[in-house]
Motif scaffolding. Structure first.
Motif, PDB file in Angstrom:
ATOM      1  N   GLN A 410      97.692  81.626 106.706  1.00 37.99           N
ATOM      2  CA  GLN A 410      98.498  82.437 107.625  1.00 37.99           C
ATOM      3  C   GLN A 410      97.957  83.862 107.639  1.00 37.99           C
ATOM      4  O   GLN A 410      97.718  84.454 106.584  1.00 37.99           O
ATOM      5  N   TRP A 475      99.685  75.758 110.256  1.00 37.42           N
ATOM      6  CA  TRP A 475      98.758  76.823 110.623  1.00 37.42           C
ATOM      7  C   TRP A 475      97.309  76.462 110.276  1.00 37.42           C
ATOM      8  O   TRP A 475      96.999  76.047 109.168  1.00 37.42           O
ATOM      9  N   ALA A 508      98.109  79.287 115.189  1.00 33.47           N
ATOM     10  CA  ALA A 508      98.154  80.366 114.195  1.00 33.47           C
ATOM     11  C   ALA A 508      99.327  81.279 114.503  1.00 33.47           C
ATOM     12  O   ALA A 508      99.857  81.294 115.633  1.00 33.47           O
ATOM     13  N   THR A 516     103.554  82.352 117.928  1.00 34.28           N
ATOM     14  CA  THR A 516     102.597  81.277 117.682  1.00 34.28           C
ATOM     15  C   THR A 516     101.492  81.325 118.732  1.00 34.28           C
ATOM     16  O   THR A 516     101.765  81.419 119.934  1.00 34.28           O
TER      17      THR A 516
END
Length: 572
Positions: A410, A475, A508, A516
């Motif tokens: 992340q 992610w 991501a 997002t």
């Protein structure tokens, strides 16, 4: 009889004379009769011969007189025999055998060492080499090294440079009973945190990240394979980065298999990992011990079953962690025919996660990340393997796994380097986040076609679907990945290779707005070729990312566009 023959010989001349006169005088007489009568007529003539006397010869008698045997007369004086033993001794003889000597064929030149180098765009350079001992079955010693450096990158030139260096010393000793192998390795991977807004003035030395790794490994195994086979391994690896992170790992391993009566087989494996990791905030000792045991048997014809268990012991701390974990391990393979085989597996294990594996996958990690191993309580996998002749092989299947504490990357955006020092600009780096329970659904398929050593095609495609519990999205995990590789050998003179690597569906978290983001699909088309001027000298060309697509593998970190590398190799 004799008189009869003489009579015949006397009468026969006279008779022949009468016949001749009759034939000679007949035409005139016939002509005369023809003229008188007016038509021809042949009258019958009969000749009769009478044998008046029979000759009878008297029977003769034959007399045979036997030759009488000669009387036996004794020899005077009588003959006597005197036998004498003859003694013969032969002298010792040593034969000198001179075998025919054939002219020994000269061994062909073996080019086991090579040196290769090249230059390309993005201010890139490439050097690679290998050296090893030759034609010694009992031992091998050698060294490999490579270096690939890029002076520039996709963002602000040298602010996104990178390089990778590898050096390996290896050896192998073979005896009648054991085989011993060992290696000593050095790896250096350099990169920069270039996940910032292009055009920003920044000192790139503050954003440099370098991972250095030194490792040594040794392994011993039995050389003659038999009913009992084993392999013992040991190694140590130490890694450190440019900031305050370091990690040492001591590993021990043992694998063995034992053939039982009736064709059954017992296997046993052991892995021990002792990990010591330090960072700017804490120091942690992490241990992982894994045991694998299976029993292989054939319950039915064409069906092979492996049944056993996996055991894991760890000291990681996380919610519902536990220290001891037991997993099932059952595998079955059924050969429906020579061309088709079905397989199915139910298994689980503890997958190792440490700084060594994560830094090789993502060099832009943030410091002080909490690391835990991934617990895989169970995973089912099944499918079919097929073969069409000896050239085409296929494999299709589907798997589903339940994963605990699976890590994801992340983005984190701030103005501090991984050691906590201010840089002066905002840039991205990556934290590790974990999901409590993740489901992973993965259908896959692969095929390989091989035409001797001339032509080869290999293809693999995977589809991934993740079901997360504690995080919003998986992610930076792709939803699909495909890989196609084609190799062609033209008369051992020209080697061509083409490939396509594609992946997409990654998402991501944008640290700027918390939204997002769907990352663009990655499509990398590459072509590589090599031409051999001789057995020793060749030239090569590498063309990567022909589509010049600066696709992102991670958010804010695009890949380089079109890359070209040209060079030559020398074998000696």
């Amino acid at each position: 009889m004799k008189r009869f023959v003489c009579c015949i010989l006397t009468i026969l001349p006279r008779l022949l004379l009468l016949v001749a006169i009759a034939f000679v005088g007949r035409p005139a007489f016939g002509q005369e009769q023809w003229e008188k009568v007016g038509e021809g007529e042949i009258k019958d003539l009969e000749i009769e011969m009478t044998k008046e006397r029979q000759l009878v010869l008297p029977r003769a008698d034959r007399y045979f007189e036997k030759v009488p045997p000669r009387p036996f007369e004794p020899i005077v004086p009588a003959i006597t025999y005197d036998v004498k033993m003859l003694s013969f001794v032969s002298p010792n003889y040593s034969a000198v055998i001179r075998p025919l000597r054939l002219r020994q064929e000269e061994l062909s030149k073996l080019y086991g060492n090579y040196l290769s180098g090249g230059i390309g765009n993005y201010s890139s350079f490439f050097v690679e080499g290998s050296m090893a001992t030759k034609r010694d079955r009992s031992k091998v010693l050698g060294a490999d090294f490579s270096w690939r450096g890029f002076g520039n990158g996709p963002v602000d030139g040298d602010h996104s440079a990178s390089s990778a260096t590898r050096l390996t010393l290896f050896g192998k000793k073979v005896t009648e009973s054991v085989i011993t192998t060992g290696d000593l390795n050095y790896n250096n991977k350099r990169a920069y945190f270039y996940g910032f807004l292009p055009g920003t003035d920044v000192d790139r030395e503050k954003l440099k990240q370098v991972y250095e790794t030194i490792s040594a490994n040794v392994a011993i195994e039995n050389s003659a394979k038999g009913d009992f086979n084993y392999r013992v391994m040991g190694g140590y690896s130490f890694l450190r980065d440019s900031y305050a992170a370091s990690e040492g790992e001591l590993s021990l391993g043992f694998t063995s298999d034992y053939a039982l009566k009736g064709g059954d087989r017992l296997t046993l494996g052991l892995d021990v990992f002792l990990i010591n990791r330090k960072d700017s905030l804490y120091s942690q000792n992490r241990n992982l011990i894994r045991v694998q045991s299976t029993y292989e048997f054939v319950p039915l014809e064409n069906l092979i079953v492996k049944a056993g268990f996996n055991l894991a012991l760890t000291n990681d701390t996380y919610p519902d962690a536990g220290s001891l974990h037991v997993y099932p391990h059952v595998t079955g393979r059924y050969a429906a025919s020579k061309q088709v085989t079905f397989y199915a597996t139910l298994s689980g294990n503890m997958d190792k996660v440490n700084l060594h594996t994560l830094s090789a996958e993502n060099p832009w990690l943030n410091s002080n990340n909490i690391m835990t191993h991934t617990n895989r309580p169970w995973e089912v996998d099944g499918g079919m393997e097929g073969a069409l002749g000896n050239k085409l092989t296929t494999r299709f299947g589907v798997s589903y796994a339940s994963l605990k504490n699976l890590y994801f990357y992340q983005n984190v955006r701030d103005g501090f380097d991984p050691s906590g020092q201010p840089v002066g600009i905002l840039f991205d780096k990556f934290d590790l986040v974990y999901d409590k329970t993740t489901g992973r659904f993965n259908p896959y398929g692969e095929a390989t076609y091989t035409h001797s050593d001339v032509f080869n095609v290999a293809f693999r495609f995977d589809y991934f679907q993740y079901t997360t519990e504690a995080i919003a999205q998986p992610w930076h995990r792709p939803s699909y990945r495909g890989d196609l590789q084609i190799r062609y050998n033209l008369y051992d003179k020209i080697f061509l290779q083409a490939g396509i690597v594609a992946q997409g569906g990654m998402k991501a978290l944008d640290p700027g707005n918390g939204m997002t983001v769907a990352l663009d699909p990655a499509m990398d088309l590459n072509i590589r070729g090599r031409y051999f001027f001789s057995k020793q000298i060749s030239a090569f060309v590498h063309l990567d990312n022909l589509l010049a697509n600066q696709y992102p593998l991670y958010l804010s970190y695009p890949a380089r566009g079109f890359q070209a590398l040209i060079g030559a190799s020398w074998s000696f």
